[in-house]
Design a protein around this motif. Structure first.
Motif, short mmCIF file in Angstrom:
data_model
loop_
_atom_site.label_atom_id
_atom_site.label_comp_id
_atom_site.label_asym_id
_atom_site.label_seq_id
_atom_site.Cartn_x
_atom_site.Cartn_y
_atom_site.Cartn_z
N VAL A 163 5.80 4.45 0.41
CA VAL A 163 5.11 3.17 0.54
C VAL A 163 6.14 2.05 0.64
N THR A 164 6.05 1.27 1.71
CA THR A 164 6.90 0.10 1.89
C THR A 164 6.09 -1.13 1.50
N ILE A 165 6.66 -1.94 0.61
CA ILE A 165 5.98 -3.11 0.08
C ILE A 165 6.74 -4.35 0.50
N ARG A 166 6.05 -5.27 1.14
CA ARG A 166 6.65 -6.56 1.49
C ARG A 166 6.05 -7.61 0.59
N LEU A 167 6.91 -8.33 -0.12
CA LEU A 167 6.46 -9.38 -1.03
C LEU A 167 6.56 -10.73 -0.35
N VAL A 168 5.47 -11.47 -0.37
CA VAL A 168 5.43 -12.80 0.24
C VAL A 168 5.39 -13.83 -0.89
N MET A 169 6.32 -14.77 -0.84
CA MET A 169 6.42 -15.81 -1.87
C MET A 169 5.32 -16.85 -1.71
N PRO A 170 4.94 -17.52 -2.78
CA PRO A 170 3.86 -18.51 -2.69
C PRO A 170 4.23 -19.80 -1.96
N ASP A 171 5.52 -20.02 -1.75
CA ASP A 171 5.95 -21.21 -0.99
C ASP A 171 7.15 -20.83 -0.13
N VAL A 228 8.91 2.85 -2.27
CA VAL A 228 8.72 3.79 -3.39
C VAL A 228 8.05 5.04 -2.86
N ARG A 229 8.42 6.20 -3.42
CA ARG A 229 7.77 7.47 -3.09
C ARG A 229 6.76 7.76 -4.19
N LEU A 230 5.53 7.99 -3.77
CA LEU A 230 4.44 8.25 -4.71
C LEU A 230 3.71 9.52 -4.30
N THR A 259 -6.07 3.71 -1.61
CA THR A 259 -5.83 5.13 -1.39
C THR A 259 -4.70 5.29 -0.39
N TRP A 260 -3.66 6.02 -0.79
CA TRP A 260 -2.53 6.31 0.09
C TRP A 260 -2.49 7.81 0.32
N VAL A 261 -2.71 8.23 1.58
CA VAL A 261 -2.77 9.66 1.89
C VAL A 261 -1.87 10.07 3.06
N ARG A 262 -1.31 9.11 3.76
CA ARG A 262 -0.45 9.46 4.89
C ARG A 262 1.00 9.63 4.42
N GLU A 263 1.82 10.11 5.31
CA GLU A 263 3.24 10.31 4.98
C GLU A 263 3.94 8.99 4.71
N GLN A 264 3.56 7.94 5.46
CA GLN A 264 4.14 6.61 5.27
C GLN A 264 3.02 5.59 5.24
N GLU A 265 3.13 4.66 4.30
CA GLU A 265 2.15 3.59 4.16
C GLU A 265 2.90 2.28 3.98
N SER A 266 2.21 1.17 4.17
CA SER A 266 2.84 -0.14 3.92
C SER A 266 1.77 -1.11 3.45
N ILE A 267 2.23 -2.11 2.72
CA ILE A 267 1.33 -3.14 2.20
C ILE A 267 2.10 -4.45 2.07
N VAL A 268 1.40 -5.56 2.28
CA VAL A 268 1.96 -6.89 2.09
C VAL A 268 1.26 -7.50 0.88
N LEU A 269 2.06 -7.95 -0.09
CA LEU A 269 1.51 -8.53 -1.32
C LEU A 269 1.87 -10.00 -1.40
N LEU A 270 0.88 -10.85 -1.57
CA LEU A 270 1.11 -12.28 -1.75
C LEU A 270 1.26 -12.56 -3.23
N LEU A 271 2.46 -12.98 -3.61
CA LEU A 271 2.73 -13.34 -5.00
C LEU A 271 2.21 -14.75 -5.27
N LYS A 272 1.65 -14.93 -6.44
CA LYS A 272 1.12 -16.24 -6.83
C LYS A 272 1.88 -16.74 -8.05
#
Length: 132
Positions: free
Chosen positions: A33-41, A78-80, A116-129
């Motif tokens: 899983v690749t996680i991209r963190l987006v800052m609030p400003d 991260v590998r999950l 739910t993460w079931v594929r070999e590679q996943e990604s998500i974008v998280l907006l931090l507050k």
């Protein structure tokens, strides 16, 4: 004596074969899983320190907890084990001007919001507050 030696050899071979299959099965059950963190400003962040005690992934199928990875330029991997997860990330950001701020994303911390993460590679974008 030859009979015992033959049985031991067969048992050892079976144990080794099952261990190899188990390792292959484990690898096949993982997702990256690749996680991209987006800052609030838009202010540049010089350091983003993850708070381990409040951040992490929780597999609701296996009850396993995995620590949130340390990001590198707002991206982490991260590998999950494949499955259904709730998670929270909380971090202290230090900005270019020296100020600090507590940031959090708890959008997926309830079972009703699980991903739910079931594929070999996943990604998500998280907006931090910002947390006051």
């Amino acid at each position: 004596m030859i009979h015992n030696l033959f049985i031991r050899t067969i048992c050892t071979a079976l144990l080794l074969a099952s261990a190899g299959c188990r390792q292959l099965d484990e690898e096949g059950l993982q997702t990256e899983v690749t996680i991209r963190l987006v800052m609030p400003d838009s202010r540049p962040v010089t350091c983003l320190e993850i708070r381990d005690e409040t951040s992490g992934f929780y597999n609701i199928n296996t009850y396993e907890r995995t620590a949130f990875p340390t990001p590198d330029t707002n991206t982490a991997t991260v590998r999950l084990r494949r499955g259904v997860y709730t998670f929270t990330v909380e971090a202290e950001a230090t900005y270019d001007d020296g100020t600090t701020c507590l940031l959090r994303c708890a959008d997926y911390n309830q079972i009703t919001q699980a991903i739910t993460w079931v594929r070999e590679q996943e990604s998500i974008v998280l907006l931090l507050k910002s947390v006051n």
